[in-house]
Design a protein around this motif. Structure first.
Motif, PDB file in Angstrom:
ATOM      1  N   LYS A 201      27.341  25.603  23.726  1.00  0.00           N
ATOM      2  CA  LYS A 201      26.067  25.251  24.373  1.00  0.00           C
ATOM      3  C   LYS A 201      25.850  26.203  25.547  1.00  0.00           C
ATOM      4  O   LYS A 201      26.512  26.083  26.584  1.00  0.00           O
ATOM      5  N   ALA A 202      24.921  27.137  25.336  1.00  0.00           N
ATOM      6  CA  ALA A 202      24.703  28.174  26.348  1.00  0.00           C
ATOM      7  C   ALA A 202      24.209  27.587  27.668  1.00  0.00           C
ATOM      8  O   ALA A 202      24.412  28.169  28.732  1.00  0.00           O
ATOM      9  N   ASN A 203      23.583  26.417  27.600  1.00  0.00           N
ATOM     10  CA  ASN A 203      23.056  25.830  28.842  1.00  0.00           C
ATOM     11  C   ASN A 203      24.068  24.913  29.529  1.00  0.00           C
ATOM     12  O   ASN A 203      23.742  24.258  30.514  1.00  0.00           O
ATOM     13  N   SER A 204      25.285  24.881  29.021  1.00  0.00           N
ATOM     14  CA  SER A 204      26.305  24.031  29.639  1.00  0.00           C
ATOM     15  C   SER A 204      27.169  24.862  30.593  1.00  0.00           C
ATOM     16  O   SER A 204      27.786  25.850  30.186  1.00  0.00           O
ATOM     17  N   THR A 205      27.225  24.443  31.838  1.00  0.00           N
ATOM     18  CA  THR A 205      28.045  25.165  32.815  1.00  0.00           C
ATOM     19  C   THR A 205      29.518  25.108  32.417  1.00  0.00           C
ATOM     20  O   THR A 205      30.244  26.102  32.517  1.00  0.00           O
ATOM     21  N   VAL A 206      29.942  23.930  31.934  1.00  0.00           N
ATOM     22  CA  VAL A 206      31.338  23.780  31.514  1.00  0.00           C
ATOM     23  C   VAL A 206      31.659  24.786  30.403  1.00  0.00           C
ATOM     24  O   VAL A 206      32.667  25.501  30.464  1.00  0.00           O
ATOM     25  N   HIS A 207      30.803  24.857  29.394  1.00  0.00           N
ATOM     26  CA  HIS A 207      31.053  25.777  28.287  1.00  0.00           C
ATOM     27  C   HIS A 207      31.124  27.226  28.773  1.00  0.00           C
ATOM     28  O   HIS A 207      32.024  27.978  28.405  1.00  0.00           O
ATOM     29  N   ARG A 208      30.158  27.605  29.622  1.00  0.00           N
ATOM     30  CA  ARG A 208      30.138  29.004  30.097  1.00  0.00           C
ATOM     31  C   ARG A 208      31.390  29.333  30.907  1.00  0.00           C
ATOM     32  O   ARG A 208      31.994  30.386  30.743  1.00  0.00           O
ATOM     33  N   THR A 209      31.776  28.381  31.757  1.00  0.00           N
ATOM     34  CA  THR A 209      32.949  28.612  32.610  1.00  0.00           C
ATOM     35  C   THR A 209      34.219  28.701  31.774  1.00  0.00           C
ATOM     36  O   THR A 209      35.052  29.601  31.964  1.00  0.00           O
ATOM     37  N   ILE A 210      34.356  27.775  30.837  1.00  0.00           N
ATOM     38  CA  ILE A 210      35.596  27.756  30.047  1.00  0.00           C
ATOM     39  C   ILE A 210      35.700  28.997  29.163  1.00  0.00           C
ATOM     40  O   ILE A 210      36.771  29.599  29.051  1.00  0.00           O
ATOM     41  N   VAL A 211      34.577  29.438  28.582  1.00  0.00           N
ATOM     42  CA  VAL A 211      34.631  30.661  27.774  1.00  0.00           C
ATOM     43  C   VAL A 211      35.048  31.848  28.638  1.00  0.00           C
ATOM     44  O   VAL A 211      35.900  32.658  28.243  1.00  0.00           O
ATOM     45  N   ARG A 212      34.492  31.917  29.829  1.00  0.00           N
ATOM     46  CA  ARG A 212      34.843  33.029  30.736  1.00  0.00           C
ATOM     47  C   ARG A 212      36.344  32.991  31.040  1.00  0.00           C
ATOM     48  O   ARG A 212      37.031  34.014  30.988  1.00  0.00           O
ATOM     49  N   ASN A 213      36.860  31.811  31.306  1.00  0.00           N
ATOM     50  CA  ASN A 213      38.293  31.694  31.612  1.00  0.00           C
ATOM     51  C   ASN A 213      39.169  32.034  30.412  1.00  0.00           C
ATOM     52  O   ASN A 213      40.214  32.669  30.557  1.00  0.00           O
ATOM     53  N   LEU A 214      38.727  31.607  29.234  1.00  0.00           N
ATOM     54  CA  LEU A 214      39.501  31.925  28.024  1.00  0.00           C
ATOM     55  C   LEU A 214      39.561  33.441  27.824  1.00  0.00           C
ATOM     56  O   LEU A 214      40.598  33.996  27.455  1.00  0.00           O
ATOM     57  N   ARG A 215      38.435  34.108  28.083  1.00  0.00           N
ATOM     58  CA  ARG A 215      38.389  35.570  27.913  1.00  0.00           C
ATOM     59  C   ARG A 215      39.334  36.279  28.869  1.00  0.00           C
ATOM     60  O   ARG A 215      39.843  37.352  28.565  1.00  0.00           O
ATOM     61  N   ARG A 216      39.541  35.692  30.050  1.00  0.00           N
ATOM     62  CA  ARG A 216      40.416  36.336  31.051  1.00  0.00           C
ATOM     63  C   ARG A 216      41.869  35.936  30.879  1.00  0.00           C
ATOM     64  O   ARG A 216      42.740  36.498  31.535  1.00  0.00           O
ATOM     65  N   ASP A 217      42.118  34.935  30.016  1.00  0.00           N
ATOM     66  CA  ASP A 217      43.459  34.368  29.904  1.00  0.00           C
ATOM     67  C   ASP A 217      44.394  35.334  29.171  1.00  0.00           C
ATOM     68  O   ASP A 217      44.186  35.629  27.992  1.00  0.00           O
ATOM     69  N   PRO A 218      45.404  35.862  29.852  1.00  0.00           N
ATOM     70  CA  PRO A 218      46.278  36.863  29.220  1.00  0.00           C
ATOM     71  C   PRO A 218      47.126  36.291  28.074  1.00  0.00           C
ATOM     72  O   PRO A 218      47.646  37.052  27.260  1.00  0.00           O
ATOM     73  N   THR A 219      47.240  34.950  27.994  1.00  0.00           N
ATOM     74  CA  THR A 219      48.056  34.381  26.918  1.00  0.00           C
ATOM     75  C   THR A 219      47.258  34.244  25.619  1.00  0.00           C
ATOM     76  O   THR A 219      47.812  33.882  24.586  1.00  0.00           O
ATOM     77  N   ILE A 220      45.955  34.499  25.695  1.00  0.00           N
ATOM     78  CA  ILE A 220      45.142  34.410  24.481  1.00  0.00           C
ATOM     79  C   ILE A 220      44.847  35.813  23.972  1.00  0.00           C
ATOM     80  O   ILE A 220      44.311  36.652  24.694  1.00  0.00           O
ATOM     81  N   GLN A 221      45.253  36.061  22.727  1.00  0.00           N
ATOM     82  CA  GLN A 221      45.166  37.413  22.178  1.00  0.00           C
ATOM     83  C   GLN A 221      43.737  37.921  22.123  1.00  0.00           C
ATOM     84  O   GLN A 221      43.466  39.072  22.426  1.00  0.00           O
ATOM     85  N   ASN A 222      42.827  37.034  21.728  1.00  0.00           N
ATOM     86  CA  ASN A 222      41.514  37.540  21.366  1.00  0.00           C
ATOM     87  C   ASN A 222      40.542  36.364  21.283  1.00  0.00           C
ATOM     88  O   ASN A 222      40.857  35.361  20.661  1.00  0.00           O
ATOM     89  N   VAL A 223      39.398  36.487  21.942  1.00  0.00           N
ATOM     90  CA  VAL A 223      38.330  35.507  21.732  1.00  0.00           C
ATOM     91  C   VAL A 223      37.247  36.249  20.964  1.00  0.00           C
ATOM     92  O   VAL A 223      36.749  37.280  21.434  1.00  0.00           O
TER      93      VAL A 223
END
Ligand SMILES: Nc1ncnc2c1ncn2[C@@H]1O[C@H](COP(=O)(O)OP(=O)(O)O)[C@@H](O)[C@H]1O
Ligand SMILES: [Mg+2]
Length: 284
Positions: A211-233
């Motif tokens: 949901k592009a209009n959800s602050t939670v969704h936007r924040t969590i996606v951003r954090n997942l992208r920066r998370d070094p333990t996750i190979q690839n989003v």
């Protein structure tokens, strides 16, 4: 050799089955790949999306589902026949060819316990984890890709899926509860791969129900992208859309756009499939 990709997340309702079905249909319908779908989930959602409930009942009664492969293994019989169990050209989308299905069954719920018991009887080891591998071995070479829809647990049926997987994708809704279990999945798959003596590659997270209009969704996606333990989003997200939930219905569709929706959904799924193909070609 077919490349085998499992879809896994320990949470239900995060879009595992939807992504698996769509990626298979796009691989077959748009990218000319020969695909075998394996439905390992006793909820049989992938099976009914592809062949409908009526045919499933017939196959289930006739001993032509995956449950029968597991039943043979725990009961020492040999009644399962992979050639008649595999359903050919299953997609209800006219544009799609080249997608086959190994159907699931509600009976997998109780068989799960029996496979676990067999595993113990054999004193552990990996033997009981190779039931699926041995069952599908005769047809494996007919496919470019095998996609496995895993149930949301780490039981012996799921492990049978991982035991043939070269790689896995993790669909996830970018919210607090859905992302919670990601490290556990990574750890479990890595340890299981080590037990098998090989690596099961993490192809990436697929963001679903975005949901592009959800602050939670936007924040969590951003954090997942920066998370070094996750190979690839994967760069494209599947947004939440009524058309996607309607696509679960088994009925005639003329095209992929017709099934999955014409307001960006088709493009999202095309891009997700393309990325998975590219990643698989380079990493597997
Ligand atoms: N992007 C989406 N937008 C709207 N509904 C979705 C989307 N993805 C999945 N759904 C719906 O959400 C429900 C759960 O999805 P499903 O693929 O069955 O998840 P899982 O296999 O992880 O349990 C289903 O009703 C499905 O149709
Ligand atoms: Mg599912």
């Amino acid at each position: 050799m077919a490349k085998v990709i499992a879809t896994i997340n320990l949470k239900g309702g995060v879009g595992k089955t939807t992504i698996t079905a769509a990626v298979a249909e796009f691989m077959g319908g748009l990218f000319g790949q020969r695909v075998l779908l394996i439905d390992l989930d006793s909820q049989i959602n992938l099976t009914t999306m592809m062949i409908g409930e009526d045919l499933w009942v017939q196959l289930n009664n006739a001993g032509r589902t995956l449950a029968d492969a597991f039943r043979d293994a725990v009961g020492g019989t040999a009644e399962f026949d992979i050639e008649t169990a595999v359903q050919r050209g299953v997609s209800p989308v006219r544009q799609v060819s080249g997608v086959d299905l190994l159907p699931s069954s509600l009976d997998l719920i109780e068989l799960q316990e029996e496979v676990a018991a067999l595993h113990l009887r054999r004193g552990g080891g990996v033997g009981a984890m190779y039931i699926l591998r041995d069952a599908i071995a005769p047809v494996l070479d007919c496919y470019d890709y095998v996609l496995i829809d895993c149930p949301p647990n780490v039981g012996p049926i799921t492990r049978n899926g991982l035991a043939i997987a070269d790689a896995y994708i993790m669909p996830t809704i970018p919210d607090v509860l859905s992302t919670y279990g990601i490290p556990q999945i990574q750890k479990m798959v890595a340890e299981f791969g080590a037990t098998l003596g090989r690596r099961i590659v993490e192809l990436g997270l697929v963001i679903t129900k975005y949901k592009a209009n959800s602050t939670v969704h936007r924040t969590i996606v951003r954090n997942l992208r920066r998370d070094p333990t996750i190979q690839n989003v994967l760069p494209t997200y599947l947004r939440e859309a009524n058309a996607i939930s309607a696509a679960a219905e088994y009925r005639d569709y003329s095209t992929l756009r017709n099934r999955y929706g014409n307001q960006g959904q088709y493009e999202e799924l095309e891009s997700i499939t393309r990325t998975i193909l590219t990643e698989a070609e380079s990493k597997l």
